[in-house]
Scaffold this active site. Structure first.
Site, PDB file in Angstrom:
ATOM      1  N   LYS A  39       0.862  -1.189   0.000  1.00 33.05           N
ATOM      2  CA  LYS A  39       0.000   0.000   0.000  1.00 33.05           C
ATOM      3  C   LYS A  39       0.896   1.236   0.000  1.00 33.05           C
ATOM      4  O   LYS A  39       1.511   1.579   1.003  1.00 33.05           O
ATOM      5  CB  LYS A  39      -0.901   0.049   1.235  1.00 33.05           C
ATOM      6  CG  LYS A  39      -1.961   1.137   1.090  1.00 33.05           C
ATOM      7  CD  LYS A  39      -2.315   1.841   2.385  1.00 33.05           C
ATOM      8  CE  LYS A  39      -1.557   3.099   2.660  1.00 33.05           C
ATOM      9  NZ  LYS A  39      -1.769   4.222   1.773  1.00 33.05           N
TER      10      LYS A  39
ATOM     11  N   GLU B  67       9.812  16.585  15.099  1.00 35.85           N
ATOM     12  CA  GLU B  67      10.394  16.385  13.762  1.00 35.85           C
ATOM     13  C   GLU B  67       9.949  17.534  12.844  1.00 35.85           C
ATOM     14  O   GLU B  67       8.770  17.893  12.818  1.00 35.85           O
ATOM     15  CB  GLU B  67       9.884  15.040  13.213  1.00 35.85           C
ATOM     16  CG  GLU B  67      10.586  14.587  11.941  1.00 35.85           C
ATOM     17  CD  GLU B  67      10.022  13.255  11.416  1.00 35.85           C
ATOM     18  OE1 GLU B  67       8.835  12.960  11.660  1.00 35.85           O
ATOM     19  OE2 GLU B  67      10.775  12.529  10.751  1.00 35.85           O
TER      20      GLU B  67
ATOM     21  N   CYS C 101      13.645  11.416   6.723  1.00 32.76           N
ATOM     22  CA  CYS C 101      13.692  10.977   8.117  1.00 32.76           C
ATOM     23  C   CYS C 101      15.090  11.120   8.719  1.00 32.76           C
ATOM     24  O   CYS C 101      15.235  11.215   9.930  1.00 32.76           O
ATOM     25  CB  CYS C 101      13.227   9.531   8.208  1.00 32.76           C
ATOM     26  SG  CYS C 101      14.099   8.469   7.070  1.00 32.76           S
TER      27      CYS C 101
ATOM     28  N   GLU D 171      10.177   1.563  10.150  1.00 34.45           N
ATOM     29  CA  GLU D 171      11.141   2.652   9.889  1.00 34.45           C
ATOM     30  C   GLU D 171      10.366   3.936  10.109  1.00 34.45           C
ATOM     31  O   GLU D 171       9.567   4.342   9.266  1.00 34.45           O
ATOM     32  CB  GLU D 171      11.650   2.576   8.445  1.00 34.45           C
ATOM     33  CG  GLU D 171      12.444   1.323   8.109  1.00 34.45           C
ATOM     34  CD  GLU D 171      13.852   1.341   8.672  1.00 34.45           C
ATOM     35  OE1 GLU D 171      14.269   2.361   9.263  1.00 34.45           O
ATOM     36  OE2 GLU D 171      14.541   0.318   8.551  1.00 34.45           O
TER      37      GLU D 171
HETATM   38  P1  NAP Z   1       2.401   8.527   7.561  1.00 35.77           P
HETATM   39  O1  NAP Z   1       1.355   9.547   7.654  1.00 35.77           O
HETATM   40  O2  NAP Z   1       2.664   7.667   8.736  1.00 35.77           O
HETATM   41  O3  NAP Z   1       2.018   7.615   6.300  1.00 35.77           O
HETATM   42  C1  NAP Z   1       2.821   6.545   5.876  1.00 35.77           C
HETATM   43  C2  NAP Z   1       1.931   5.523   5.204  1.00 35.77           C
HETATM   44  O4  NAP Z   1       1.066   4.964   6.180  1.00 35.77           O
HETATM   45  C3  NAP Z   1       1.041   6.122   4.119  1.00 35.77           C
HETATM   46  O5  NAP Z   1       0.923   5.202   3.076  1.00 35.77           O
HETATM   47  C4  NAP Z   1      -0.272   6.292   4.865  1.00 35.77           C
HETATM   48  O6  NAP Z   1      -1.399   6.342   4.032  1.00 35.77           O
HETATM   49  C5  NAP Z   1      -0.265   5.041   5.709  1.00 35.77           C
HETATM   50  N1  NAP Z   1      -1.198   5.070   6.825  1.00 35.77           N
HETATM   51  C6  NAP Z   1      -1.639   6.112   7.554  1.00 35.77           C
HETATM   52  N2  NAP Z   1      -2.523   5.697   8.493  1.00 35.77           N
HETATM   53  C7  NAP Z   1      -2.642   4.363   8.348  1.00 35.77           C
HETATM   54  C8  NAP Z   1      -3.392   3.350   9.003  1.00 35.77           C
HETATM   55  N3  NAP Z   1      -4.220   3.633  10.020  1.00 35.77           N
HETATM   56  N4  NAP Z   1      -3.258   2.075   8.586  1.00 35.77           N
HETATM   57  C9  NAP Z   1      -2.445   1.769   7.567  1.00 35.77           C
HETATM   58  N5  NAP Z   1      -1.712   2.685   6.890  1.00 35.77           N
HETATM   59  C10 NAP Z   1      -1.794   3.955   7.291  1.00 35.77           C
HETATM   60  O7  NAP Z   1       3.803   9.145   7.161  1.00 35.77           O
HETATM   61  P2  NAP Z   1       4.121  10.134   5.953  1.00 35.77           P
HETATM   62  O8  NAP Z   1       3.646  11.484   6.327  1.00 35.77           O
HETATM   63  O9  NAP Z   1       3.665   9.567   4.657  1.00 35.77           O
HETATM   64  O10 NAP Z   1       5.719  10.078   5.935  1.00 35.77           O
HETATM   65  C11 NAP Z   1       6.487  10.883   6.734  1.00 35.77           C
HETATM   66  C12 NAP Z   1       6.998  10.153   7.963  1.00 35.77           C
HETATM   67  O11 NAP Z   1       7.714   8.992   7.543  1.00 35.77           O
HETATM   68  C13 NAP Z   1       7.985  10.969   8.750  1.00 35.77           C
HETATM   69  O12 NAP Z   1       7.740  10.840  10.129  1.00 35.77           O
HETATM   70  C14 NAP Z   1       9.339  10.348   8.385  1.00 35.77           C
HETATM   71  O13 NAP Z   1      10.334  10.543   9.340  1.00 35.77           O
HETATM   72  C15 NAP Z   1       8.961   8.925   8.215  1.00 35.77           C
HETATM   73  N6  NAP Z   1       9.944   8.227   7.380  1.00 35.77           N
HETATM   74  C16 NAP Z   1      10.787   7.344   7.981  1.00 35.77           C
HETATM   75  C17 NAP Z   1      11.750   6.702   7.229  1.00 35.77           C
HETATM   76  C18 NAP Z   1      12.679   5.719   7.861  1.00 35.77           C
HETATM   77  O14 NAP Z   1      13.309   4.972   7.120  1.00 35.77           O
HETATM   78  N7  NAP Z   1      12.794   5.655   9.179  1.00 35.77           N
HETATM   79  C19 NAP Z   1      11.858   6.953   5.858  1.00 35.77           C
HETATM   80  C20 NAP Z   1      10.982   7.859   5.274  1.00 35.77           C
HETATM   81  C21 NAP Z   1      10.017   8.483   6.061  1.00 35.77           C
HETATM   82  P3  NAP Z   1      -2.336   7.663   4.028  1.00 35.77           P
HETATM   83  O15 NAP Z   1      -1.467   8.788   3.640  1.00 35.77           O
HETATM   84  O16 NAP Z   1      -3.407   7.331   3.058  1.00 35.77           O
HETATM   85  O17 NAP Z   1      -2.872   7.879   5.416  1.00 35.77           O
END
Ligand code: NAP
Length: 489
Positions: free
Chosen positions: A181, A391, A290, A256
């Site tokens: 997804k 963050e 991140c 991650e």
């Molecule tokens: P996010 O809001 O957590 O979303 C990530 C994914 O999860 C999206 O596909 C999102 O879909 C999905 N998601 C949200 N709620 C969900 C649920 N209840 N059940 C299943 N899936 C769900 O994060 P983001 O804003 O896209 O990305 C930014 C974050 O990612 C930052 O905190 C960054 O630090 C972190 N990140 C970490 C790494 C690492 O390797 N540690 C790498 C890159 C990014 P929807 O958008 O449709 O809700």
């Protein structure tokens, strides 16, 4: 129609289940917006629970054969896929820039890094070694590794290609099948990749993609007994939710999550070189990374020189539409990202920080319809400000002054996160001490880079569990089985 429009139109907009491109069962679609122009660029199938069930069933069926496919054959298919990605890198990069915003050269770099990940695991899968252990009474203990089954992968928008290849590559290399997804902001990079995986000869059902209703898809993936692992990259809040949801079916989970990287500049560091490293690292993907340096600790003896040079370098960062030449930083992903940065800056300034440059949304001319923000340097930042703990995910460099090594280690560790960290010094004793004491999964010493295909990537504390990349990455996708072998009765 420009070549970029043609590229965009080439990305599928349906779900990919069992080797077929299909509409969502409910017929709904989500709009995809170009963050540089605010325009809708595509409408993509909005899948839900029923589509996810179908994708899991397809992956489960495909697992029977894929897990038995000889390693050399799996490796050959993956090498073909890696070659196809490389050959198609310009198209894939343009699609990414249009839906995500990052400059074209960075997008191409990400696509090629993804190809490298596929190639690396095509090689690594031939080294999924087991062990033999001498047992008592003439028994031979065999320790073997076997694939888990179906993997559910959920990925974010900031690296819409490499976060997918980092999961798919080790998963299928080890003989698993996968339901992905991707983020609704960047589904086209994902569908374009799926089409390449199909073209490369991956059997139907080995990779499946469901875009759409995140909570519904997430619930089905976590609650299914057929899904044996959840691999997630995204925010800490959603990671914790999925971790909890996975408990009931006792899945393997790798997470991650967010980061809030310290970047420490000791007094003996070469200021010009460190400023260059910091600026190139901070404005990569416009700070939406991140591992982005988020809290810059500078020794008091050099802080004035450092911030003067830093502000001058930051003023040279060219903001613009990522498809244009010479752009260093594109737009932010959405309107709410701008609101968060405005709030962090207003809070810091109200508590005594100073704006050395930037500090506002860009709205003139070509910036009018997109989510652009001026590259920003804040000085005099302290732990009383929100930006110290939260963050940032944007083009803001907060500078914090320190005087002692123990003091800066304590400040650097004063966070819930523990993903990447960086420090600059030539003093060997200090290098040994600081790299040991930093509570992070990754430490860059005199280096602003910690993500390499061959090295383990991941965090501690609230930044996550498990590792991607390196030979460690494939261990996340296997079960260890013990076989006690007696040669006679
Ligand atoms: P996010 O809001 O957590 O979303 C990530 C994914 O999860 C999206 O596909 C999102 O879909 C999905 N998601 C949200 N709620 C969900 C649920 N209840 N059940 C299943 N899936 C769900 O994060 P983001 O804003 O896209 O990305 C930014 C974050 O990612 C930052 O905190 C960054 O630090 C972190 N990140 C970490 C790494 C690492 O390797 N540690 C790498 C890159 C990014 P929807 O958008 O449709 O809700």
């Amino acid at each position: 129609m420009t070549e970029f429009d043609t590229y965009l139109k080439s990305a599928p907009t349906q779900l990919f289940i069992g080797g077929q491109w299909v509409d969502a069962e409910n017929g709904e679609k989500d709009e995809v917006v170009n963050p540089a122009t605010g325009q809708v660029i595509a409408r993509v199938a909005r899948g839900g629970a029923a589509d996810t069930e179908k994708a899991i069933a397809a992956a489960n069926l495909a697992f029977l054969e894929w897990s038995e496919t000889p390693a050399d054959q799996r490796a050959q298919i993956m090498r073909t896929i890696a070659d196809l990605i490389v050959a198609d890198a310009d198209r894939l990069a343009a699609i990414m820039t249009i839906e995500q915003g990052k400059p074209l050269a960075q997008a191409k770099g990400e696509v090629l890094a993804g190809a490298e990940s596929v190639r690396w695991y095509a090689e690594e899968l031939r080294r999924i070694y087991g062990e033999t252990v001498p047992g008592p009474n003439g028994q031979l203990f065999l320790v073997q590794k076997e694939p888990l089954g179906v993997v559910g992968a959920i990925t974010p928008w900031n690296f819409p290609s490499s976060m997918i290849t980092r999961k798919i590559s080790p998963a299928i290399a080890a003989g698993n099948t996968i339901v992905l997804k991707p983020s609704p902001e960047t589904p086209l990079s994902a569908t374009a990749l799926m089409a390449i995986f199909q073209k490369g000869g991956l059997p139907d059902g080995v990779v499946n993609l469901v875009t759409g209703d995140a909570p519904a898809i997430g619930r089905v993936l976590t609650q299914s007994n057929a899904v044996r692992k959840i691999a997630f990259t995204g925010s800490t809040a959603v990671g914790k939710l999925l971790f909890g949801q996975s408990a009931e079916t006792v899945k393997k989970v790798s997470l991650e999550l967010g980061g809030h990287a310290p970047f420490i500049v000791f007094a003996d560091a070469p200021v010009e070189k460190v400023v260059a490293d910091l600026v190139s690292s901070k404005f990569r993907n416009n700070g939406q990374v991140c591992t982005s340096p988020n809290r810059i600790f500078v020794h008091q003896s050099i802080v004035e020189t450092f911030t003067t040079q830093l502000a001058a370098a930051v003023r040279q960062v060219k903001v613009g539409y990522g498809l244009e030449d010479g752009v260093d930083a594109g737009p932010l992903i959405r309107e709410d990202a701008i609101a968060k940065i405005d709030r962090q800056i207003a809070d810091a300034v109200a508590k005594g920080a100073k704006l050395a440059t930037g500090g506002k949304r860009l709205t003139d001319g070509a910036f009018a319809e997109g989510y652009f923000y001026a590259p920003t340097v804040l000085t005099g930042v302290t732990n009383k400000m929100e930006i110290f703990y939260e963050e940032t995910f944007g083009p803001v460099i907060p500078v914090i002054t320190f005087s002692g090594t123990d003091e800066v280690i304590a400040m650097a560790n004063d966070t819930a996160y523990g993903l990447a960290s960086y420090f600059y010094t030539a003093d060997l004793k200090r290098i040994a001490k600081v790299s040991k004491k930093l509570q992070y999964g990754m430490v860059g010493v005199n280096s602003n880079t910690v993500a390499y295909t061959q090295a383990p990537f991941g965090g501690v504390k609230h930044s996550g569990l498990g590792r991607e990349n390196g030979h460690q990455g494939i261990e996340e996708y296997v079960n260890v089985k013990f076989i006690n072998l007696k040669y006679d009765f």
